[in-house]
Design an enzyme around this catalytic site. Structure first.
Site, PDB file in Angstrom:
ATOM      1  CG  ASN A   1      -2.344   0.635   0.711  1.00 41.12           C
ATOM      2  OD1 ASN A   1      -2.354   1.787   0.310  1.00 41.12           O
ATOM      3  ND2 ASN A   1      -3.423  -0.101   0.790  1.00 41.12           N
ATOM      4  NE  ARG A   2      -2.255   4.863  -3.498  1.00 43.45           N
ATOM      5  CZ  ARG A   2      -2.998   3.788  -3.788  1.00 43.45           C
ATOM      6  NH1 ARG A   2      -3.414   2.974  -2.839  1.00 43.45           N
ATOM      7  NH2 ARG A   2      -3.307   3.517  -5.049  1.00 43.45           N
TER       8      ARG A   2
ATOM      9  CG  HIS B   1       1.490  -2.245  -3.874  1.00 46.62           C
ATOM     10  ND1 HIS B   1       0.878  -2.316  -2.650  1.00 46.62           N
ATOM     11  CD2 HIS B   1       0.481  -2.306  -4.801  1.00 46.62           C
ATOM     12  CE1 HIS B   1      -0.441  -2.419  -2.821  1.00 46.62           C
ATOM     13  NE2 HIS B   1      -0.706  -2.408  -4.107  1.00 46.62           N
TER      14      HIS B   1
ATOM     15  CG  HIS C   1      -2.130  -6.991  -4.726  1.00 44.37           C
ATOM     16  ND1 HIS C   1      -3.227  -6.946  -5.571  1.00 44.37           N
ATOM     17  CD2 HIS C   1      -1.906  -5.716  -4.328  1.00 44.37           C
ATOM     18  CE1 HIS C   1      -3.619  -5.689  -5.677  1.00 44.37           C
ATOM     19  NE2 HIS C   1      -2.846  -4.925  -4.938  1.00 44.37           N
ATOM     20  CB  SER C   2      -4.920 -13.340  -4.541  1.00 48.23           C
ATOM     21  OG  SER C   2      -3.782 -14.174  -4.514  1.00 48.23           O
ATOM     22  CE1 TYR C   3      -4.476  -7.644  -8.623  1.00 47.83           C
ATOM     23  CE2 TYR C   3      -6.528  -6.514  -9.099  1.00 47.83           C
ATOM     24  CZ  TYR C   3      -5.170  -6.478  -8.889  1.00 47.83           C
ATOM     25  OH  TYR C   3      -4.488  -5.280  -8.946  1.00 47.83           O
TER      26      TYR C   3
ATOM     27  CD  GLN D   1      -6.567  -0.609   0.480  1.00 47.77           C
ATOM     28  OE1 GLN D   1      -6.239  -0.342   1.652  1.00 47.77           O
ATOM     29  NE2 GLN D   1      -6.741   0.322  -0.436  1.00 47.77           N
TER      30      GLN D   1
ATOM     31  CD  GLU E   1      -4.670  -5.105  -1.788  1.00 43.93           C
ATOM     32  OE1 GLU E   1      -3.665  -4.398  -1.598  1.00 43.93           O
ATOM     33  OE2 GLU E   1      -5.600  -4.744  -2.513  1.00 43.93           O
TER      34      GLU E   1
HETATM   35  C1  BGC Z   1      -4.181  -0.447  -4.351  1.00 39.62           C
HETATM   36  C2  BGC Z   1      -4.741   0.115  -5.638  1.00 39.62           C
HETATM   37  C3  BGC Z   1      -3.824  -0.268  -6.751  1.00 39.62           C
HETATM   38  C4  BGC Z   1      -3.713  -1.769  -6.792  1.00 39.62           C
HETATM   39  C5  BGC Z   1      -2.800  -2.282  -7.853  1.00 39.62           C
HETATM   40  C6  BGC Z   1      -4.120  -1.922  -4.486  1.00 39.62           C
HETATM   41  O1  BGC Z   1      -3.596  -2.483  -3.331  1.00 39.62           O
HETATM   42  O2  BGC Z   1      -4.929  -0.057  -3.235  1.00 39.62           O
HETATM   43  O3  BGC Z   1      -4.902   1.505  -5.572  1.00 39.62           O
HETATM   44  O4  BGC Z   1      -4.280   0.211  -7.979  1.00 39.62           O
HETATM   45  O5  BGC Z   1      -3.264  -2.242  -5.551  1.00 39.62           O
HETATM   46  O6  BGC Z   1      -1.595  -1.654  -7.823  1.00 39.62           O
END
Ligand code: BGC
Length: 349
Positions: free
Chosen positions: A78-79, A104, A177-179, A286, A314
């Protein structure tokens, strides 16, 4: 557990793909590049199998993609605002790769590293991955040794145990970071999945998706997932937070005590009946509704990955914690041991 070659990086490192299977039909593949979950096959209510995570058939797909599909993310998931934080009175500067912020782990995060792998002996199939992040790598202090164990249990859980140690005080936030699309990857829309999140509060963000420091009650907002609700039901509402995130891209404060493995979220695909339950020891989770996928990436089965065709859950420290003294700490001191656990459990209803 089986092991097969998955290609070589541009730097010539060999990448392997491990596949773990259990007796009730769950199968997960993990690449040593990024410790990435490349495929996760589970049954629906009729016993039909589908791959429920977004990803690619070859290493090149992962090298080229920019959305962290299935990867382990670090050193700081994250940021971090403006790519800056102070620790022990020293200012650290990170690469800025997301507007004004660092996202990330920076330009070459843990998702782009090749992890050393070892099959663990014992009952359930378990793969141990290790990565040593050098002192100063991507601007972070301390040589950090990270170990992640993926275990596929007989209860259809993918259990992820994270551990780390550092040579100097540092900050740390690790996630996967699985979708997910429980109808199967490649399906165009995941917003009909019914989600419950065990959170009374979330962390609202500014225009750059940096938390404002407030822990805001979800009550009366589109962030109230305490009762199950389709992810897409309120995503288009005129709501400042949803507008800032282009949809859900927010951290929820998981109820209960950080450090104890507890219920965080549950998602159900009403069509197939596939269920994903998420448990974690982390303080936050998240919800990202894949708002920035745009159909340009072509996935494993040849279909474009459309906006909102998946969702991420996440588990994490709160975003930008190093700059928010009131948030649960993300500092790992030299000599301390970091440990956290997240469980993704699959079933059908
Ligand atoms: C973030 C998104 C980002 C994505 C892919 C997520 O964890 O919160 O803003 O676009 O990851 O990078």
């Amino acid at each position: 557990m089986t092991k097969q070659p998955f290609g070589k990086t541009a730097a010539g490192e060999t990448v392997d793909l491990y596949t773990l299977a259990n007796s009730s039909g769950v199968e997960v593949s993990i690449a040593t590049y990024g410790g990435t979950v490349t495929s996760l096959k589970t049954q629906d209510r009729a016993g039909r199998i589908a791959d429920v995570v977004l990803g690619f058939n070859d290493l090149d797909g992962y090298v080229k993609a920019t959305f962290y599909a299935g990867a382990l993310v670090g050193r700081y998931a994250n940021r971090i605002a403006k790519g800056r934080f102070a620790l022990n009175g020293v200012e650290y500067t990170l690469a800025v790769n997301n507007g004004a912020n660092s996202l990330h782990g920076g330009l070459k995060g843990f998702d782009k590293a090749v992890w050393a792998a070892r099959e663990l002996p014992g009952g359930d199939p378990a793969l141990e991955l290790t990565y040593v992040s050098q002192d100063g790598e991507e601007g972070y202090p301390g040589k950090l040794t990270v170990t992640v164990v993926y275990t596929l249990t007989r209860f259809n859980e993918l259990r992820i145990d994270y551990a780390a140690e550092t040579s100097k005080d540092t900050v740390l936030n690790l996630t996967n970071h699985s979708y997910f699309n429980l109808a199967g990857e490649g399906n165009a829309d995941a917003m009909d999945h019914v989600l419950r999140v065990n959170a009374d509060r979330f962390t609202p963000v500014d225009a750059g998706l940096i938390p404002t420091s407030e822990l805001r009650p979800v009550e009366g907002t589109p962030f109230d997932f305490r009762s199950p609700m389709a992810i897409g039901a309120r995503i288009g509402q005129a709501d400042e937070q949803l507008e800032r995130g282009c949809g859900y891209d927010h951290n929820f404060v998981v109820n209960g005590k950080m450090g104890t493995l507890r219920d965080a979220a549950r998602a159900v695909d009403p069509k197939s009946g596939r269920v994903l339950e998420v448990l974690t020891t982390e303080p936050g989770i998240q919800l990202y509704a894949a708002n920035f996928l745009d159909g340009t990436a072509i996935g494993k089965s040849g279909k474009p990955y459309q906006r909102r065709s998946a969702f991420c859950l996440e588990t994490q420290r709160f975003p930008d914690s190093p700059n928010h003294p009131d948030f649960p700490t993300s500092v790992l001191r030299a000599g301390q041991k970091f440990a956290s656990t997240t469980v993704f459990q699959f079933s059908a209803a």
